[in-house]
Design an enzyme around this catalytic site. Structure first.
Site, short mmCIF file in Angstrom:
data_model
loop_
_atom_site.label_atom_id
_atom_site.label_comp_id
_atom_site.label_asym_id
_atom_site.label_seq_id
_atom_site.Cartn_x
_atom_site.Cartn_y
_atom_site.Cartn_z
CE LYS A 10 -3.13 -1.09 -0.73
NZ LYS A 10 -4.09 -1.67 -1.75
CG HIS A 13 5.02 -5.86 -1.14
ND1 HIS A 13 4.93 -4.66 -1.73
CD2 HIS A 13 3.26 -6.66 -1.24
CE1 HIS A 13 3.90 -4.58 -1.97
NE2 HIS A 13 3.38 -5.64 -2.09
CD1 TRP A 16 1.12 5.71 -10.79
CD2 TRP A 16 1.62 6.82 -8.71
NE1 TRP A 16 1.51 7.47 -11.98
CE2 TRP A 16 1.73 8.19 -10.23
CE3 TRP A 16 2.58 7.97 -7.53
CZ2 TRP A 16 1.76 9.50 -10.00
CZ3 TRP A 16 2.53 8.86 -7.36
CH2 TRP A 16 2.21 9.55 -8.19
CB SER A 53 -3.29 2.86 2.02
OG SER A 53 -4.36 2.07 1.17
#
Length: 333
Positions: A73, A144, A78, A174
């Site tokens: 998050k 991640h 993007w 988020s």
């Protein structure tokens, strides 16, 4: 949520006997979805740990690979979209023709996660489909995992790593919304408070947040600067053109003077904007391979939105934790 409905990343059905033995020796924790263990300083659900280990032991890096990294998050969708648009632009330079990959597929399908998609169920995934277009020799993957864990799978390869970080308080909000929407929970203060406590304690999935961020921050300073690029979500929002050009330079595909004059930078930013991506049919109805709807990848994307949800006391506590853990690093938010 029933165990069978849980995403594969959270379940415990792909774990080898060797990994089960490893888990028995690790610190363990539990949250509302399942069991976690701490491996190389980072908290993983058991299946995800198996994916990380499979990656470390079996990934065969290419020198031209690009790894997009982030804490969950933190602007991951993007970053993936921008990178795809940059590397694909020589093929799709005429105002986003209909065959542009971002118009027909979600960034998470185009750029797969190493530990939660490719290596989760197998140690020998087929990576041939992720070779990019003839216009670019780079394969692009995402993760991640913290940098020191990623490096074990890269085996000294000089491939490029881009890390996107985001203010901890906005990340928290988020995470809260995503958790509620995905687990079909009401978006309540009680869920926010439990998410907050887990986040502040550092025992959440891929946590602690501060250690994660610092692994890439230090890597960007200590490694060859051409290897690790550290980007801030807030700077991307404040100076999108400047930061996109910085990313293009790092990836070895800088904008030409002609491209800049023709508005190519602005076109890519528009194509990859939250509004544009969230309006696409694929992102309204599609699902990730691990379960969540693509539409859950898009919320507000605003900087400072956390102030609308966190009490002054909660904000102060997070600020103090982050300040204490980043002290002396040179990194600030």
């Amino acid at each position: 949520m029933d165990h069978k409905e849980l995403p594969a990343t959270v379940r415990e059905d792909y774990i080898s006997e060797e990994t089960k033995k490893l888990i028995s020796s690790l610190p363990v924790n539990k949250d509302s979805q399942g069991n976690l263990c701490k491996y190389q300083g980072c908290w993983y659900y058991y299946n995800t740990l198996q994916g990380a280990i499979n990656f470390q032991n079996h990934f065969q890096p290419q020198d031209t690979d690009v790894i997009l990294a982030s804490f969950p998050k933190s602007g991951t969708t993007w970053l993936k979209a921008l990178t795809v648009a940059l590397l694909e632009r020589s093929k799709h330079h005429d105002d986003h023709p209909l065959n542009h990959p971002l118009l027909s597929d979600n960034p998470h399908a185009i750029v797969p996660f190493l530990e939660t998609k490719l290596y989760l169920r197998t140690s020998t995934p087929d990576l041939t489909k992720y070779s990019s277009s003839p216009s670019s020799s780079a394969r692009v993957f995402a993760t991640h995992m913290p940098l020191h864990t990623v490096k074990e799978g890269l085996r000294g390869s000089p491939c490029k790593i881009v890390y996107m970080c985001r203010n901890a308080k906005d990340v928290l909000i988020s995470l809260w919304y995503f958790k509620c929407k995905y687990q079909k929970l009401e978006v309540t203060r009680s869920v926010l408070e439990s998410t907050f406590e887990s986040f502040c304690g550092g025992g959440n999935f891929y946590g602690p947040f501060w250690d994660h961020v610092l692994s890439y921050w230090r890597g960007s300073l200590e490694d060859d600067p051409s290897r690790v690029l550290f980007m801030k979500y807030e700077e991307m929002k404040e100076e999108p053109c400047v930061q996109l050009k910085r990313l293009a330079e790092f990836l070895g595909v800088p904008f030409t003077e002609e491209e800049e004059e023709s508005g190519c930078v602005e076109k890519i930013l528009e194509l990859c904007s939250l509004r544009s991506l969230s309006d696409l049919a694929i992102n309204k109805i599609g699902k990730t391979s691990s379960g969540p709807d693509y539409k859950l990848c898009f919320r507000k994307g605003e900087v400072g939105d956390s102030k609308n949800y966190l009490t002054p006391e909660m904000e102060m506590r997070i600020d103090m934790i982050i300040e204490e853990n980043l002290k002396g690093s040179g990194l600030s938010f």
